[in-house]
Design a protein around this motif. Structure first.
Motif, mmCIF file in Angstrom:
data_model
loop_
_atom_site.group_PDB
_atom_site.id
_atom_site.type_symbol
_atom_site.label_atom_id
_atom_site.label_comp_id
_atom_site.label_asym_id
_atom_site.label_seq_id
_atom_site.Cartn_x
_atom_site.Cartn_y
_atom_site.Cartn_z
ATOM 1 N N ALA A 157 67.980 44.760 -9.302
ATOM 2 C CA ALA A 157 68.301 45.376 -10.564
ATOM 3 C C ALA A 157 68.761 44.370 -11.717
ATOM 4 C CB ALA A 157 69.303 46.598 -10.624
ATOM 5 N N PHE A 172 65.892 49.536 -7.749
ATOM 6 C CA PHE A 172 65.620 50.892 -8.120
ATOM 7 C C PHE A 172 64.224 50.967 -8.554
ATOM 8 C CE2 PHE A 172 69.676 52.567 -9.471
ATOM 9 C CZ PHE A 172 70.664 51.579 -9.385
ATOM 10 N N ARG A 174 62.764 52.932 -10.750
ATOM 11 C CA ARG A 174 62.384 52.954 -12.200
ATOM 12 C C ARG A 174 62.462 51.627 -12.928
ATOM 13 N NH1 ARG A 174 67.657 55.184 -12.427
ATOM 14 N NH2 ARG A 174 66.882 57.233 -12.039
ATOM 15 N N ASP A 175 63.403 50.658 -12.195
ATOM 16 C CA ASP A 175 63.435 49.545 -12.863
ATOM 17 C C ASP A 175 62.454 48.549 -12.319
ATOM 18 O OD1 ASP A 175 66.104 50.671 -12.821
ATOM 19 O OD2 ASP A 175 67.005 48.738 -13.172
ATOM 20 N N MET A 309 66.397 57.838 -16.173
ATOM 21 C CA MET A 309 67.063 56.403 -16.922
ATOM 22 C C MET A 309 68.506 56.666 -17.207
ATOM 23 S SD MET A 309 65.955 54.110 -19.916
ATOM 24 C CE MET A 309 66.650 52.659 -20.323
ATOM 25 N N ASP A 311 71.433 57.969 -16.359
ATOM 26 C CA ASP A 311 71.774 58.458 -14.853
ATOM 27 C C ASP A 311 73.308 59.034 -14.952
ATOM 28 O OD1 ASP A 311 72.712 55.873 -15.182
ATOM 29 O OD2 ASP A 311 71.692 55.460 -13.383
ATOM 30 N N TYR A 493 75.503 51.682 -24.494
ATOM 31 C CA TYR A 493 74.891 52.013 -23.153
ATOM 32 C C TYR A 493 73.938 53.055 -23.344
ATOM 33 C CZ TYR A 493 74.873 52.338 -18.154
ATOM 34 O OH TYR A 493 74.454 52.377 -16.783
ATOM 35 N N HIS A 494 73.899 54.190 -22.943
ATOM 36 C CA HIS A 494 73.101 55.242 -22.996
ATOM 37 C C HIS A 494 73.235 56.185 -24.143
ATOM 38 C CE1 HIS A 494 73.352 55.581 -18.401
ATOM 39 N NE2 HIS A 494 72.387 54.905 -18.663
ATOM 40 N N TRP A 499 68.126 48.879 -25.573
ATOM 41 C CA TRP A 499 67.758 48.627 -24.276
ATOM 42 C C TRP A 499 66.493 47.797 -24.233
ATOM 43 C CZ3 TRP A 499 69.824 50.308 -19.223
ATOM 44 C CH2 TRP A 499 71.168 50.762 -19.561
ATOM 45 N N GLU A 537 71.520 43.708 -20.243
ATOM 46 C CA GLU A 537 70.720 45.022 -19.809
ATOM 47 C C GLU A 537 70.613 45.961 -21.164
ATOM 48 O OE1 GLU A 537 73.804 47.064 -17.617
ATOM 49 O OE2 GLU A 537 72.388 48.666 -16.886
ATOM 50 N N GLN A 555 69.368 41.045 -16.335
ATOM 51 C CA GLN A 555 68.936 42.309 -15.954
ATOM 52 C C GLN A 555 67.531 42.136 -15.753
ATOM 53 O OE1 GLN A 555 71.268 45.010 -15.569
ATOM 54 N NE2 GLN A 555 69.424 46.456 -15.054
HETATM 55 C C1 GLC Z 1 72.031 52.005 -14.731
HETATM 56 C C2 GLC Z 1 70.938 52.778 -15.459
HETATM 57 C C3 GLC Z 1 69.761 53.184 -14.595
HETATM 58 C C4 GLC Z 1 69.165 51.908 -14.096
HETATM 59 C C5 GLC Z 1 70.357 51.429 -13.100
HETATM 60 C C6 GLC Z 1 69.809 49.950 -12.621
HETATM 61 O O1 GLC Z 1 72.429 53.111 -13.967
HETATM 62 O O2 GLC Z 1 71.316 53.924 -16.254
HETATM 63 O O3 GLC Z 1 68.795 53.700 -15.524
HETATM 64 O O4 GLC Z 1 68.198 52.120 -13.209
HETATM 65 O O5 GLC Z 1 71.312 51.007 -14.105
HETATM 66 O O6 GLC Z 1 69.504 48.899 -13.366
#
Ligand code: GLC
Length: 598
Positions: A157, A172, A174-175, A309, A311, A493-494, A499, A537, A555
């Motif tokens: 990540a 990850f 998704r990453d 994403m 999370d 952040y979120h 991003w 990130e 990141q």
């Molecule tokens: C954070 C993000 C998540 C991502 C992870 C690794 O937890 O919210 O979406 O997958 O970092 O980068």
């Protein structure tokens, strides 16, 4: 750059300095490896029947069929260049584009020739001033590779050694998507194939959180490689949410896995991976999870907060747009990948039914533009029976003040969430871009989403593409909705942070809607900062001007997202990896009410 260690011996990766030069294991070997006890049936590796032709519904079919169509690809690039001329491309960009087009032949030759043995070859997409940024990004991306028994299986990540690792030392699911896209676009599909097979093996594990057993189809959020120095043995350790902050299972992982399987198949023209019985089974398990019948009255998927994403707790429980759009996209990808055998056909029927209902629901009830906003503002409440216009009994007083100024004359977007008495008016980038790429949005809606991004450029792109959501939750709302989360303070952040990973989605959506100038502008903004700031990130602030408070540097998905975006811009035929053509079967037949018009 100097802060990055030269060896790859970080946690989650292996003490494996020569790994890049090692010969790759054959596919058979990689499938046959056993990492840990599992309950899946992976025995049958015989050559299966061919799957339904991949790309049946695909966008710009002629543009990017994988191997034999060099001439068509060359022509399509010329066409694209012509159409860009009419929207005002600068001479400098034109030269870059022309150069790139003349290299397209090489690119395709490369695709047709054996793939590069070493992962250290020069990237192919870099042009002009972006060249040095792109090659720096490639170096960083290659440093992030994670090896398992000598094979690259994913990317870590973040490679930031300056901070507490938490779970940033993991791969990850998704990453890895933008990394996978960059590798596919660069003609290096092996790592993607390894990743797909390894995560599939993890899916078959028995998963438990305390005493509760998770469903078979759940895909991991992340995994890491554990090296046992005593036995000199490596195993994979996966997290399905049982270690994650908040203990939420990742609903998006399975969807991304299916989307990636299609991208791999599309890019290589090799349908044998998707045809493997274990891949077919993996897909069916994921689909069973989200197509199962229950108490639902809506075709959307009901989720816990933080299952994608975003999370952490951010008020995205219920029916978040990110999950609905990924669900839609994964269903359409699965339709292309499932075999036409008895089991496959049964799933295809269920998928088609769901897609019909889901597209209707999303296009009608999640859509907001000026007209629809005005209708909500004037909604009657407490309506009963089938004739109700305000079906979810949304109280107009719940409309936030900001929405009235934010909504442009031309433009619209899919709401963050719709459920009984609740509309989350926040704009979310990922869900809206995936809606465009998957054609969950109609053509008019796709155009409107891009119109909105153009009209609200400062708010949504500003100094760093792209805001994960807009606007931020503040004060009382922040306390109530995030549970006073100190990481998700306003515009961080979120919670309204920017991003860089989302750049690839914006670029893809821009190209798909015929608006490459938006993509170009966003890339230019990103290129002024990303490398200089060491690939953070996320960024903070209303304009995304500041490197995020707790943002990791280097990141990986910021790096890979940039590369995927840059390569798509340089060669729009790559768009086919992530974009689907409109499916005539899903064309809107009915309009919900008079209020929903274009
Ligand atoms: C954070 C993000 C998540 C991502 C992870 C690794 O937890 O919210 O979406 O997958 O970092 O980068």
């Amino acid at each position: 750059m100097s802060s990055i260690p030269k060896d790859r011996s970080h946690k989650g990766n292996l003490k494996n300095p020569e790994a890049l030069d090692r010969p790759k294991a054959s596919n058979k070997e990689s499938v046959a490896e056993v990492e840990r006890s599992h309950n899946g049936d992976l025995k049958n590796l015989e050559a299966p029947e061919s799957v339904a032709e991949v790309g049946k519904f695909d966008f710009l079919k002629a543009l990017e069929r994988p191997r034999p169509l060099n001439i068509e690809r060359q022509r399509s690039c010329d066409e694209r260049t012509m159409s860009e001329l009419s929207i005002g491309i600068s001479p400098r960009q034109l030269t870059a584009k022309a150069e790139n087009c003349s290299r397209l032949g090489d690119h395709l030759d490369h695709l047709n020739s054996p793939l590069p043995k070493s992962g250290l070859n020069t990237p192919r997409s870099a042009t002009f001033d972006s060249h040095s940024i792109a090659s720096e990004a490639w170096d960083a991306l290659r440093r992030s590779l994670v090896y398992f028994r000598g094979q690259p299986v994913g990317t870590i990540a973040a490679l930031d050694n300056s901070d507490e690792k938490l779970n940033y030392d993991q791969v990850f699911v998704r990453d890895f998507v933008p990394s996978a896209l960059a590798f596919l676009m660069n003609g290096e599909p092996d790592i993607v194939k390894n990743f797909i097979l390894k995560t599939l093996r993890l899916q078959s594990w028995e998963k438990k959180i305390d005493r509760f057993q998770l469903a078979e189809g759940v895909m991991p959020a992340s995994f890491k490689v554990f090296h046992d120095p005593v036995r000199n043995h490596e195993t994979l350790i996966a997290d399905f949410g049982e270690s994650a902050i908040g203990r939420v299972a990742p609903v998006d992982s399975g969807f991304w896995w299916i989307i990636l399987l299609r991208a791999y198949t599309k890019s290589t023209g090799d349908s044998s991976l998707a045809e493997l019985p274990e891949c077919q089974k993996g897909m069916r398990l994921i689909l069973s999870l989200c197509l199962s019948e229950g108490f639902d009255t809506f075709p959307t998927l009901l989720c816990a907060d933080g299952c994608c994403m975003i999370d952490r707790r951010m008020g995205v429980y219920g029916y978040p747009i990110e999950i609905q759009a990924l669900f839609f996209m994964a269903l359409r990808c699965a339709l292309q990948l499932l075999k036409q055998d008895a089991e496959g056909k049964e799933f295809m029927e269920r998928i088609l039914k769901r897609l019909h209902a889901l597209s209707y629901h999303m296009r009608s009830y999640f859509w907001l533009d000026l007209k629809q906003l005005n209708d909500v503002y004037r909604f009657k409440t407490e309506e009963y029976s089938h004739t109700a216009v305000n079906k979810f009994n949304v109280i107009p007083d719940s409309l936030p003040d900001w929405i009235f100024d934010f909504m442009p004359h031309h433009g619209g977007y899919f709401l963050g969430n719709v459920s009984p008495a609740r509309m989350d008016f926040r704009w979310f980038c990922l869900g809206n871009c995936i809606a465009i790429l998957s054609c969950m949005a109609t053509t008019e809606q796709s155009t409107a989403i891009m119109d909105l991004i153009e009209s609200r450029w400062e708010e949504l792109v500003g100094d760093m593409p792209v805001k994960v959501c807009y606007p931020a939750l503040e004060s009382h709302e922040w306390r109530l909705i995030t549970g006073c989360d100190p990481k998700n303070t306003r515009w961080s952040y979120h919670n309204g942070g920017s991003w860089p990973v989302l750049l690839w989605l914006l670029v893809a959506a821009s190209i798909k809607t015929g608006r490459p100038q938006i993509a170009r502008r966003a890339l230019q903004v990103a290129e002024t900062k990303l490398s200089k700031d060491s690939w953070p990130e996320y960024y903070d602030g209303t304009l995304g001007r500041y490197v995020g408070k707790q943002a990791r540097k280097f990141q990986t998905w910021s790096i890979a997202g940039y590369l995927a975006a840059r390569m798509m811009m340089d060669d729009p035929s790559h768009l086919g990896l992530v974009a689907l053509e409109e499916d005539k079967l899903l064309k809107p037949l009915l309009k919900r009410s008079n209020s929903w018009t274009f």
